[in-house]
Design a protein around this motif. Structure first.
Motif, PDB file in Angstrom:
ATOM      1  N   SER A 287      23.436  90.929 -17.691  1.00 24.76           N
ATOM      2  CA  SER A 287      22.708  89.913 -17.372  1.00 24.76           C
ATOM      3  C   SER A 287      22.545  90.130 -15.633  1.00 24.76           C
ATOM      4  N   ALA A 288      23.831  90.255 -15.132  1.00 28.07           N
ATOM      5  CA  ALA A 288      23.755  90.507 -13.688  1.00 28.07           C
ATOM      6  C   ALA A 288      23.072  91.833 -13.298  1.00 28.07           C
ATOM      7  N   ASP A 289      23.139  92.531 -14.016  1.00 28.02           N
ATOM      8  CA  ASP A 289      22.231  94.081 -13.649  1.00 28.02           C
ATOM      9  C   ASP A 289      20.561  93.511 -13.779  1.00 28.02           C
ATOM     10  N   ALA A 290      20.277  92.803 -14.466  1.00 29.18           N
ATOM     11  CA  ALA A 290      18.865  92.088 -14.562  1.00 29.18           C
ATOM     12  C   ALA A 290      18.491  91.572 -13.491  1.00 29.18           C
ATOM     13  N   TYR A 291      19.504  90.420 -12.774  1.00 23.16           N
ATOM     14  CA  TYR A 291      19.161  89.632 -11.960  1.00 23.16           C
ATOM     15  C   TYR A 291      19.151  90.427 -10.706  1.00 23.16           C
ATOM     16  N   ARG A 292      20.020  91.421 -10.519  1.00 21.93           N
ATOM     17  CA  ARG A 292      19.934  92.379  -9.507  1.00 21.93           C
ATOM     18  C   ARG A 292      18.501  93.293  -9.239  1.00 21.93           C
TER      19      ARG A 292
END
Length: 330
Positions: free
Chosen positions: A273-278
């Motif tokens: 999820s954090a990767d997608a937001y980044r």
């Protein structure tokens, strides 16, 4: 003139939803024979969770957080140049430069000198819509249709104006007219999906998005919108597949990355999820929704028992799923 034309963890914080899109009595208001897969969750997502980027139905454009609707290009042949105080080309130039108020003035001048040209009213409608004048936009697009009742783009964009104006029932009626002209137009089914979503009819919305994807398996906005309907229904696992596919096809679209991040977060895949937001922030450093979501998810500890997720596999699986829907229709 020629044109080319959805138990809430305590670690989540309030969110804002930017939605895209009674049974209909006409053809497009009846559930399509295509069977929508069961959502299998509660009928409503408890409000106050996270920041979704929203949905829409336009050609993907980087850094577009609000999903304004399509801006169809209009090309004019040399023989169609007007002779009024403001030429079609001059007004169109203002439109493409996003000087929409100026474009409205220009096309008003043009249509006053060429009142029988439907494309002048079409572009006046688009310009007024982009400037925020929905009433003027509706009027101009209806004038275009009065001059050319077969102009599909005027019907489609009129339905978008009506959706923005909170008139999904009227939009559905407009889309009926489109299907009478071209019953295999995926864009019309995508808008039908938006209208049903706006009416609080998720099953019909899902069916319409399925139909749009059967007609065009690369329609990334139908994938995004389908994913949002499933998220709103709490079907987070199901939402992963269409959103993963949309990101696979158009990774530069911040909306898709953010919404995929939402589905990943709600299924416990905090790292992914954090990767997608980044990725969304990399594409648009000013995309505050993703910034807010990344700050929240960065403080979450992922369960070590959560299996690593392969988004490519999910994307490929959704593509195969679309093929299955198409087979069911035959």
């Amino acid at each position: 003139m020629i044109t080319t034309l959805r138990f809430t963890p305590t670690w989540l914080v309030p969110f804002q939803l930017f939605s895209p899109g009674t049974e209909r009595t006409s053809r497009s208001q009846q559930p399509h024979p295509l069977r929508a897969r069961a959502i299998g969750v509660g009928t409503a997502l408890v409000a106050g969770l996270f920041v979704l980027a929203g949905c829409g139905d336009k050609t993907p454009k980087q850094a577009n957080a609000k999903e304004p609707e399509p801006t169809p290009a209009v090309s004019v042949t040399a023989t169609s140049a007007p002779v009024g105080p403001v030429s079609f080309e001059a007004a169109e130039s203002s439109f493409h430069a996003r000087r929409y108020d100026e474009a409205v003035s220009g096309f008003e001048s043009y249509t006053s000198s060429r009142p029988t040209n439907p494309f002048g009213f079409y572009m006046l409608g688009l310009s007024a819509w982009k400037s925020g004048d929905l009433a003027r936009a509706e009027d101009a697009l209806r004038q275009a249709l009065a001059l050319d009742s077969t102009h599909v783009k005027s019907y489609l964009n009129l339905s978008r104006v009506l959706l923005d104006a909170g008139q999904p029932d009227t939009a559905l009626g407009t889309l009926d007219a489109v299907l009478r002209i071209d019953e295999a137009l995926g864009e019309a089914y995508r808008l039908i999906g938006r209208a049903h979503d706006a009416k609080g009819e998720p099953d019909q919305a899902v069916t319409a998005y399925h139909e749009a994807l059967v007609l065009d398996s690369t329609d990334v906005w139908s994938m995004n919108n389908l994913g949002l309907v499933l998220i709103h229904q709490g079907a987070f696992e199901d939402a992963l597949r269409p959103l993963a596919r949309a990101v696979d096809l158009s990774p530069e679209v911040v909306t898709f990355q953010n919404n995929l991040g939402m589905a990943l977060e709600r299924t416990g895949h905090f790292t992914a999820s954090a990767d997608a937001y980044r990725a969304a922030i990399t594409a648009d450093s000013g995309f505050t929704k993703a910034q807010t979501n990344l700050e929240r998810v960065s403080g979450l500890k992922e369960d070590p028992n959560v299996a690593r997720i392969d988004l490519k596999v999910l994307s490929q699986g959704f593509n195969a799923e679309i093929s299955g829907w198409a087979t069911e229709e035959k």
